[in-house]
Enzyme design. Structure first.
Site, PDB file in Angstrom:
ATOM      1  N   ASP A   1     -48.868  44.435 -23.112  1.00 58.39           N
ATOM      2  CA  ASP A   1     -49.064  44.826 -21.374  1.00 58.39           C
ATOM      3  C   ASP A   1     -48.914  46.642 -21.596  1.00 58.39           C
ATOM      4  O   ASP A   1     -48.682  46.824 -22.788  1.00 58.39           O
ATOM      5  CB  ASP A   1     -47.505  44.543 -20.565  1.00 58.39           C
ATOM      6  CG  ASP A   1     -47.736  43.915 -19.318  1.00 58.39           C
ATOM      7  OD1 ASP A   1     -48.027  45.650 -18.421  1.00 58.39           O
ATOM      8  OD2 ASP A   1     -47.604  43.234 -18.414  1.00 58.39           O
TER       9      ASP A   1
ATOM     10  N   GLY B   1     -53.173  47.324 -25.703  1.00 61.24           N
ATOM     11  CA  GLY B   1     -52.435  46.748 -24.575  1.00 61.24           C
ATOM     12  C   GLY B   1     -52.656  48.208 -23.474  1.00 61.24           C
ATOM     13  O   GLY B   1     -53.317  48.302 -23.306  1.00 61.24           O
ATOM     14  N   HIS B   2     -51.677  48.206 -21.951  1.00 57.07           N
ATOM     15  CA  HIS B   2     -51.728  48.794 -21.084  1.00 57.07           C
ATOM     16  C   HIS B   2     -52.010  50.448 -20.600  1.00 57.07           C
ATOM     17  O   HIS B   2     -51.807  51.138 -19.676  1.00 57.07           O
ATOM     18  CB  HIS B   2     -51.219  48.025 -20.008  1.00 57.07           C
ATOM     19  CG  HIS B   2     -51.499  46.563 -19.459  1.00 57.07           C
ATOM     20  ND1 HIS B   2     -51.856  45.318 -18.784  1.00 57.07           N
ATOM     21  CD2 HIS B   2     -53.363  45.796 -19.880  1.00 57.07           C
ATOM     22  CE1 HIS B   2     -51.964  44.961 -18.695  1.00 57.07           C
ATOM     23  NE2 HIS B   2     -52.947  43.875 -19.550  1.00 57.07           N
ATOM     24  N   GLY B   3     -51.427  51.155 -21.863  1.00 61.09           N
ATOM     25  CA  GLY B   3     -51.523  52.334 -22.029  1.00 61.09           C
ATOM     26  C   GLY B   3     -49.524  52.703 -21.664  1.00 61.09           C
ATOM     27  O   GLY B   3     -49.319  51.878 -21.770  1.00 61.09           O
TER      28      GLY B   3
END
Length: 388
Positions: free
Chosen positions: A212, A234-236
């Site tokens: 995430d 990941g989502h940054g």
């Protein structure tokens, strides 16, 4: 381990002098075999350290120490440092922690430090349960500090957390240095570091690989500095999601400097719910950033509404202003390398693009703007679509 304390009485007051004190959890009954529950030994060490008027160290030698849900609560008389050479292990049965939502929590503490060590949340079983669509508990956060101040976390590794790895909630003056986070890129809700309702937080030299957000920033966060961050998978780094509540604190004075995103879903993101809210985002700087094939390198998304429920008119009330993107370069994993999808009720304003160069393979990258005002300086590629 014995402690030598010299007490000197001076008329109506007393002054205590104490030699530096170390409490070894093994001496207090902990077993580093990965099977014996060592929770009570850790609590005994904490109670002794917290009660000491002098600075104390709680030492965790090499080994694997099984811990159940544990709460370390203040206020303590002196500063306490956890020096960890071993690994703290969560129960392998995810039901034990999964319904409580917590594993290791520090509440209302001041001057606590964690140095070294590994946290093994053993979350893979819960991830598999969720992937199979079964009836699973939501999961437990591995490490959380709440209502605390003057916290330092150095050289800690968190692996395979059930959900969030490290949470800083309603805290002041927190430093995270050389933190490592590892989890599968498909692990759900495993944010690396989550900061919310906190002020004067710095995160430096962090390497985060998770399923995430590498770092997520919640409502009420001010004066947050992030530098030398490696993210991916990941989502940054995400400000938000914000605006879920109608009355919500804003986010202000946030800096991301010298970061690299590799194969992540996003680079730098601001995300808000498409519903009424008093929240805001202002005073944000994203600077000196390298993007390696992130799907959305630069994105503002004010249209967030999972399952399209609870979003009347699909309009966000969160006001976003004064956001600077400076010296950002690299490659996008999608054609739209810059996307500003802002609210028609509270359009984004004061957006600045300053030397941004993003490519999309052999094709031309593009930018997309909805309700977004701002300006561009220097080289900006793809071309800015911001309204002047």
């Amino acid at each position: 381990m014995s402690t030598m304390v010299l007490m000197i009485n001076l008329t109506s007051s007393s002054v205590a002098f104490a030699a530096p004190t170390t409490f070894n959890v093994v001496d207090l009954g902990a077993k580093g075999d990965g099977r014996t529950d060592s929770t009570r030994a850790f609590l005994r060490a904490w109670e002794s350290g917290c009660a000491s008027p002098s600075s104390t160290t709680i030492y965790v030698p090499q080994g694997r120490y099984l811990l159940d849900e544990v709460l370390f609560t203040g206020e303590c008389k002196g500063r306490v440092t956890f020096k960890i050479d071993g690994t703290l292990v969560a129960p392998s049965d995810y039901h034990i922690l999964g319904t409580s939502g917590k594993w290791i929590t520090f509440n209302k503490v001041q001057g606590v430090s964690i140095s070294g060590g590994i946290l093994d949340g053993q979350g893979a079983g819960l991830w598999a349960c969720k992937a199979a669509g079964k009836n699973c508990p939501f999961g437990a956060r591995s490490l959380e500090f709440t209502y605390s101040s003057e916290i330092t976390i150095t050289g800690l590794t968190s692996m395979n957390s059930q959900i969030f790895h490290i949470v800083i909630h309603d805290c002041k003056n927190v430093k995270l240095q050389q933190v490592q986070v590892t989890a599968s890129g498909n692990s759900p809700n495993t944010d690396g570091i989550h900061v919310q309702g906190s002020t004067d937080v710095t995160i430096t030299q962090a390497n985060i690989k998770t399923g995430d957000d590498c770092i997520s920033i919640g409502p009420g966060t001010t004066n947050l500095w992030m530098e030398n961050i490696n993210c991916g998978p990941g989502h940054g780094i995400s400000i938000g999601s914000l605006g879920k509540a109608a009355n919500e604190q804003g986010v202000q004075n946030v800096t991301v400097k010298t970061a690299t995103f590799s194969g992540s879903q996003n680079g730098v993101r601001i995300k808000t719910w498409a519903r009424p809210s008093t929240g805001y985002v202002k005073g944000v700087l994203f600077e000196d950033i390298i993007i390696n094939n992130a799907r959305n390198p630069i994105i503002i998304d004010q249209d967030y509404c999972p399952h399209n429920e609870g979003c009347p008119g699909q309009v966000s009330g969160v006001k976003i202003s004064d956001v600077v993107y400076r010296n950002i370069r690299g490659s996008s994993g999608s054609q739209v390398a810059m996307k500003f999808d802002c609210s028609p009720k509270t359009p984004c304003s004061g957006i600045v693009l300053d030397n941004v160069d993003l490519t999309y393979g052999s094709k031309s990258a593009s930018s997309s703007c909805i309700n977004a005002d701002g300006s561009a300086f220097g080289l900006v590629h793809p071309s800015s679509c911001l309204a002047a």
